[in-house]
Design a protein around this motif. Structure first.
Motif, PDB file in Angstrom:
ATOM      1  N   ASP A 117       0.836  -1.208   0.000  1.00 55.99           N
ATOM      2  CA  ASP A 117       0.000   0.000   0.000  1.00 55.99           C
ATOM      3  C   ASP A 117       0.865   1.250   0.000  1.00 55.99           C
ATOM      4  N   VAL A 118       1.905   1.251   0.809  1.00 56.44           N
ATOM      5  CA  VAL A 118       2.796   2.415   0.888  1.00 56.44           C
ATOM      6  C   VAL A 118       3.471   2.657  -0.462  1.00 56.44           C
ATOM      7  N   ILE A 119       4.013   1.599  -1.051  1.00 56.03           N
ATOM      8  CA  ILE A 119       4.659   1.729  -2.368  1.00 56.03           C
ATOM      9  C   ILE A 119       3.647   2.199  -3.406  1.00 56.03           C
ATOM     10  N   SER A 120       2.434   1.685  -3.334  1.00 56.78           N
ATOM     11  CA  SER A 120       1.387   2.080  -4.285  1.00 56.78           C
ATOM     12  C   SER A 120       1.022   3.552  -4.129  1.00 56.78           C
ATOM     13  N   VAL A 121       0.945   4.033  -2.892  1.00 61.02           N
ATOM     14  CA  VAL A 121       0.650   5.456  -2.659  1.00 61.02           C
ATOM     15  C   VAL A 121       1.769   6.316  -3.233  1.00 61.02           C
ATOM     16  N   TYR A 122       3.020   5.922  -3.022  1.00 63.11           N
ATOM     17  CA  TYR A 122       4.149   6.663  -3.590  1.00 63.11           C
ATOM     18  C   TYR A 122       4.097   6.648  -5.117  1.00 63.11           C
ATOM     19  N   LEU A 123       3.822   5.479  -5.695  1.00 59.61           N
ATOM     20  CA  LEU A 123       3.747   5.361  -7.147  1.00 59.61           C
ATOM     21  C   LEU A 123       2.607   6.207  -7.707  1.00 59.61           C
ATOM     22  N   PHE A 124       1.451   6.127  -7.053  1.00 66.27           N
ATOM     23  CA  PHE A 124       0.304   6.920  -7.487  1.00 66.27           C
ATOM     24  C   PHE A 124       0.621   8.420  -7.403  1.00 66.27           C
ATOM     25  N   GLY A 125       1.215   8.849  -6.291  1.00 60.64           N
ATOM     26  CA  GLY A 125       1.586  10.255  -6.147  1.00 60.64           C
ATOM     27  C   GLY A 125       2.585  10.691  -7.206  1.00 60.64           C
ATOM     28  N   ALA A 126       3.541   9.815  -7.513  1.00 64.15           N
ATOM     29  CA  ALA A 126       4.540  10.137  -8.533  1.00 64.15           C
ATOM     30  C   ALA A 126       3.883  10.291  -9.904  1.00 64.15           C
ATOM     31  N   ILE A 127       2.942   9.403 -10.216  1.00 63.86           N
ATOM     32  CA  ILE A 127       2.241   9.496 -11.509  1.00 63.86           C
ATOM     33  C   ILE A 127       1.443  10.801 -11.582  1.00 63.86           C
ATOM     34  N   CYS A 128       0.696  11.084 -10.513  1.00 64.91           N
ATOM     35  CA  CYS A 128      -0.097  12.323 -10.493  1.00 64.91           C
ATOM     36  C   CYS A 128       0.795  13.560 -10.508  1.00 64.91           C
ATOM     37  N   GLY A 129       1.979  13.450  -9.937  1.00 61.49           N
ATOM     38  CA  GLY A 129       2.924  14.570  -9.967  1.00 61.49           C
ATOM     39  C   GLY A 129       3.615  14.719 -11.305  1.00 61.49           C
ATOM     40  N   PHE A 130       3.788  13.605 -12.014  1.00 62.95           N
ATOM     41  CA  PHE A 130       4.434  13.649 -13.327  1.00 62.95           C
ATOM     42  C   PHE A 130       3.486  14.157 -14.413  1.00 62.95           C
ATOM     43  N   LEU A 131       2.217  13.795 -14.321  1.00 60.76           N
ATOM     44  CA  LEU A 131       1.250  14.135 -15.374  1.00 60.76           C
ATOM     45  C   LEU A 131       1.110  15.638 -15.658  1.00 60.76           C
ATOM     46  N   PRO A 132       1.351  16.539 -14.701  1.00 60.27           N
ATOM     47  CA  PRO A 132       1.266  17.964 -15.040  1.00 60.27           C
ATOM     48  C   PRO A 132       2.271  18.422 -16.095  1.00 60.27           C
ATOM     49  N   ILE A 133       3.162  17.538 -16.531  1.00 57.82           N
ATOM     50  CA  ILE A 133       4.055  17.876 -17.636  1.00 57.82           C
ATOM     51  C   ILE A 133       3.254  18.308 -18.864  1.00 57.82           C
ATOM     52  N   VAL A 134       2.010  17.826 -18.945  1.00 57.89           N
ATOM     53  CA  VAL A 134       1.148  18.162 -20.079  1.00 57.89           C
ATOM     54  C   VAL A 134       0.888  19.673 -20.144  1.00 57.89           C
ATOM     55  N   TYR A 135       0.969  20.370 -19.028  1.00 58.46           N
ATOM     56  CA  TYR A 135       0.720  21.820 -19.023  1.00 58.46           C
ATOM     57  C   TYR A 135       1.854  22.600 -19.667  1.00 58.46           C
ATOM     58  N   GLU A 136       2.968  21.927 -19.951  1.00 54.34           N
ATOM     59  CA  GLU A 136       4.097  22.577 -20.610  1.00 54.34           C
ATOM     60  C   GLU A 136       3.895  22.685 -22.123  1.00 54.34           C
ATOM     61  N   PHE A 137       2.933  21.939 -22.662  1.00 56.93           N
ATOM     62  CA  PHE A 137       2.681  21.959 -24.102  1.00 56.93           C
ATOM     63  C   PHE A 137       1.734  23.113 -24.437  1.00 56.93           C
ATOM     64  N   ASP A 138       2.287  24.131 -25.076  1.00 54.88           N
ATOM     65  CA  ASP A 138       1.513  25.337 -25.374  1.00 54.88           C
ATOM     66  C   ASP A 138       0.456  25.124 -26.456  1.00 54.88           C
ATOM     67  N   ASN A 139       0.614  24.089 -27.278  1.00 52.81           N
ATOM     68  CA  ASN A 139      -0.314  23.905 -28.396  1.00 52.81           C
ATOM     69  C   ASN A 139      -1.611  23.203 -27.992  1.00 52.81           C
ATOM     70  N   LEU A 140      -1.729  22.753 -26.745  1.00 53.34           N
ATOM     71  CA  LEU A 140      -2.958  22.108 -26.274  1.00 53.34           C
ATOM     72  C   LEU A 140      -3.801  23.101 -25.477  1.00 53.34           C
ATOM     73  N   PRO A 141      -5.106  23.116 -25.694  1.00 53.50           N
ATOM     74  CA  PRO A 141      -5.966  23.988 -24.890  1.00 53.50           C
ATOM     75  C   PRO A 141      -6.039  23.476 -23.436  1.00 53.50           C
ATOM     76  N   LEU A 142      -6.264  24.387 -22.513  1.00 54.04           N
ATOM     77  CA  LEU A 142      -6.292  24.044 -21.090  1.00 54.04           C
ATOM     78  C   LEU A 142      -7.292  22.932 -20.762  1.00 54.04           C
ATOM     79  N   PRO A 143      -8.511  22.940 -21.304  1.00 49.28           N
ATOM     80  CA  PRO A 143      -9.429  21.834 -20.979  1.00 49.28           C
ATOM     81  C   PRO A 143      -8.888  20.454 -21.386  1.00 49.28           C
ATOM     82  N   ILE A 144      -8.175  20.378 -22.508  1.00 46.93           N
ATOM     83  CA  ILE A 144      -7.589  19.106 -22.944  1.00 46.93           C
ATOM     84  C   ILE A 144      -6.482  18.693 -21.976  1.00 46.93           C
TER      85      ILE A 144
END
Length: 127
Positions: free
Chosen positions: A34-61
């Protein structure tokens, strides 16, 4: 790379903090997986905001990609760890709670980033 690492570590911290709150509220016990899964889940959710660096995508996408990836990660890990029973009512409840928590955190970051942008623009105007 530094920005990605910082965001990933923030995700781990936020995910761990939320899990601690749920442990305290619902008086659950967790094991090492469970602990490893929480860390992994947090890491994934923390990594996914990389999508906000792409200027060609609209904010809702960008939001849909971030939320969708987070939901997929949550349900994969919750299924592996048996956090949520695979029945309609618990799944809908978990999705609702997850989405609300996600949106609250997302709006906090949105407000914080807007305030930072405003400060930077003010400094630039004063130069």
């Amino acid at each position: 790379m530094n920005k990605i690492l910082k965001s990933t570590l923030q995700g781990i911290g936020i995910g761990s903090s939320i899990m601690l709150i749920f442990i305290a509220i619902f008086n659950v016990t967790i094991d090492f997986l469970d602990v490893i899964s929480v860390y992994l889940f947090g890491a994934i959710c923390g990594f996914l905001p990389i999508v906000y660096e792409f200027d060609n995508l609209p904010l809702p996408i960008k939001l849909i990609i971030h939320l969708g990836g987070s939901v997929i990660a949550f349900f994969i890990l919750s299924t592996i760890n048996h956090w949520v029973p695979l029945q309609p009512e618990p799944l809908i409840g978990a999705l609702t709670i997850f989405t609300l928590i996600f949106l609250v955190i997302w709006f906090i970051f949105l407000i914080f980033n807007a305030q930072q942008s405003k400060k930077i623009n003010t400094k630039l105007k004063n130069m």
